[in-house]
Design a protein around this motif. Structure first.
Motif, PDB file in Angstrom:
ATOM      1  N   GLY A  76       0.791  -1.227  -0.082  1.00  0.00           N
ATOM      2  CA  GLY A  76      -0.093  -0.186   0.004  1.00  0.00           C
ATOM      3  C   GLY A  76       0.873   1.095  -0.112  1.00  0.00           C
ATOM      4  O   GLY A  76       0.509   2.197  -0.714  1.00  0.00           O
ATOM      5  N   LEU A  77       2.059   1.299   0.781  1.00  0.00           N
ATOM      6  CA  LEU A  77       2.870   2.365   0.812  1.00  0.00           C
ATOM      7  C   LEU A  77       3.309   2.501  -0.492  1.00  0.00           C
ATOM      8  O   LEU A  77       3.628   3.684  -0.986  1.00  0.00           O
ATOM      9  CB  LEU A  77       3.931   2.135   2.097  1.00  0.00           C
ATOM     10  N   GLY A  78       3.791   1.530  -1.300  1.00  0.00           N
ATOM     11  CA  GLY A  78       4.373   1.608  -2.421  1.00  0.00           C
ATOM     12  C   GLY A  78       3.355   2.123  -3.690  1.00  0.00           C
ATOM     13  O   GLY A  78       3.698   2.980  -4.374  1.00  0.00           O
ATOM     14  N   LEU A  79       2.285   2.018  -3.426  1.00  0.00           N
ATOM     15  CA  LEU A  79       1.191   2.537  -4.387  1.00  0.00           C
ATOM     16  C   LEU A  79       0.970   3.988  -4.062  1.00  0.00           C
ATOM     17  O   LEU A  79       0.980   4.649  -5.035  1.00  0.00           O
ATOM     18  CB  LEU A  79      -0.159   1.674  -4.020  1.00  0.00           C
ATOM     19  N   VAL A  80       1.143   4.359  -2.824  1.00  0.00           N
ATOM     20  CA  VAL A  80       0.997   5.891  -2.451  1.00  0.00           C
ATOM     21  C   VAL A  80       2.029   6.600  -3.068  1.00  0.00           C
ATOM     22  O   VAL A  80       1.891   7.592  -3.752  1.00  0.00           O
ATOM     23  CB  VAL A  80       0.758   6.012  -1.048  1.00  0.00           C
ATOM     24  N   ILE A  81       3.483   5.958  -2.976  1.00  0.00           N
ATOM     25  CA  ILE A  81       4.715   6.613  -3.341  1.00  0.00           C
ATOM     26  C   ILE A  81       4.393   6.773  -5.110  1.00  0.00           C
ATOM     27  O   ILE A  81       4.940   7.574  -5.563  1.00  0.00           O
ATOM     28  CB  ILE A  81       5.828   5.827  -3.049  1.00  0.00           C
ATOM     29  N   ALA A  82       3.747   5.577  -5.660  1.00  0.00           N
ATOM     30  CA  ALA A  82       3.846   5.599  -7.108  1.00  0.00           C
ATOM     31  C   ALA A  82       2.833   6.713  -7.555  1.00  0.00           C
ATOM     32  O   ALA A  82       3.106   7.505  -8.621  1.00  0.00           O
ATOM     33  CB  ALA A  82       3.377   4.270  -7.598  1.00  0.00           C
ATOM     34  N   LEU A  83       1.682   6.878  -6.717  1.00  0.00           N
ATOM     35  CA  LEU A  83       0.719   7.972  -7.015  1.00  0.00           C
ATOM     36  C   LEU A  83       1.401   9.501  -6.970  1.00  0.00           C
ATOM     37  O   LEU A  83       1.192  10.324  -7.929  1.00  0.00           O
ATOM     38  CB  LEU A  83      -0.460   7.999  -6.028  1.00  0.00           C
TER      39      LEU A  83
END
Length: 347
Positions: A326-333
């Motif tokens: 989930g943290l990776g998705l936020v960073i990607a966004l």
């Protein structure tokens, strides 16, 4: 064919076992016509159940073991393997094992085999029935392993796939049913002693009959039938419970999909709402650190809150790996928004 030393134990014990010609055959009907064609004095048929190999590469062989002894004392042991199931890559049915491998499974348990042809046939059949009964412990161990995998699946301790597990339970249930059929036939036919000794057949049909070798063989067959019935019942119970779990898992999958869809909508909608409220033109293009953190920090915090709520409300216990994803998705966004803002033309 060369004779093999059977029922002498492993390693072979002195004065135990007997030599016989061992062969394999296809499934056939044992009746008066078949018995007459053998030209033997005694014929007894015991269930054949073996679990071959080590964990990960095991095979379950199911069939019958025929012990035919001629009047001159020469015995012939015929193993009829009806079906074989292989564990490698998931339980599935395959071709029967080779005759040499089958002969190796007849080495025990060690018995003193002597006497006239009828005594030899009775002792050997009793020993082969006892060997099949002993294999039930290994078959039960396989069922315990399946139950452990089911427990791991339910508790999400391991990423075990449901479909292969269900297929394995069904295959083992078939194997158990096949083995029980042979044990039941052996009990009903008195190991087929009625073909040449109807008196013994009728005498030993009563459980209170004399405790001779033939009766001991029947007791082993009856025990195999009873224990396999219990195993079949447990496999059916596993199938029922797994079917219920599959329905529940489908419900969880639908709930998980709805949660993820809501998270995606929030993750995309909230940043758009934030940008529309305070306006992004003031900070675009994102050519400085001051512009970047002022524009992207509210979006990153909002996305993190959304992801945390989603993970907390998803079925099952959220793991550290899921939080990291989930943290990776936020960073990607945030990274996509930063690149888009840096490339945006000045207002």
């Amino acid at each position: 064919m060369p004779s093999e030393l059977l029922l002498a134990g492993t390693p072979a014990r002195p004065d135990h076992g007997f030599r016989a010609t061992v062969r394999t055959a296809r499934e056939h009907t044992v009746d008066q016509e078949y018995f007459a064609g053998l030209d033997v004095e005694a014929l007894l048929v015991a269930p054949y159940l073996r679990v071959l190999g080590e964990k990960g590469d095991r095979r379950i062989a199911v069939g019958m073991t025929e012990v035919a002894v001629r009047a001159d004392g020469e015995p012939v042991v015929t193993v009829v393997v009806q079906a074989t199931w292989h564990e490698n890559g998931g339980w599935r049915q395959e071709e029967p094992p080779h005759a040499i491998e089958v002969a190796a499974t007849l080495a025990g348990p060690a018995h003193v085999v002597s006497g006239d042809p009828r005594a030899v046939a009775a002792t050997a059949a009793k020993a082969f029935a006892e060997a099949s009964r002993a294999e039930l412990a290994r078959l039960r161990g396989i069922r315990y392993e399946l139950e452990r995998q089911i427990a791991d699946l339910l508790s999400q301790r391991r990423a075990t796939a449901l479909r292969p597990l269900l297929a394995g339970i069904i295959e083992l249930s078939i194997a158990t049913g096949r083995a029980r059929d042979h044990a039941r036939d052996a009990c009903r036919n008195g190991l087929w002693v009625w073909l040449w000794d109807p008196d013994t057949y009728h005498r030993n049909r009563d459980s209170s009959g004399p405790g001779d070798t033939h009766r001991a063989a029947l007791r082993h067959c009856e025990a195999i039938d009873a224990e396999l019935a219990e195993e079949a019942e447990r496999f059916h119970a596993l199938l029922t419970s797994m079917s219920t779990f599959a329905v529940a898992q489908d419900g969880e999958a639908q709930q998980r999909f709805n949660t993820i869809a809501a998270a995606a909508a929030a993750g995309l909608g909230l940043p758009a709402l934030i940008l529309s409220l305070y306006g992004a033109d003031t900070f675009l293009p994102l050519t400085s650190f001051d512009h970047a953190w002022r524009a992207l920090l509210p979006i990153a915090l909002t996305a993190l809150v959304v992801v945390s709520v989603v993970l907390r409300r998803m079925p099952g216990r959220a793991t550290a790996r899921q939080y990291a994803f989930g943290l990776g998705l936020v960073i990607a966004l945030v990274g996509v928004l930063f690149v888009a803002g840096a490339l945006a033309p000045a207002g």
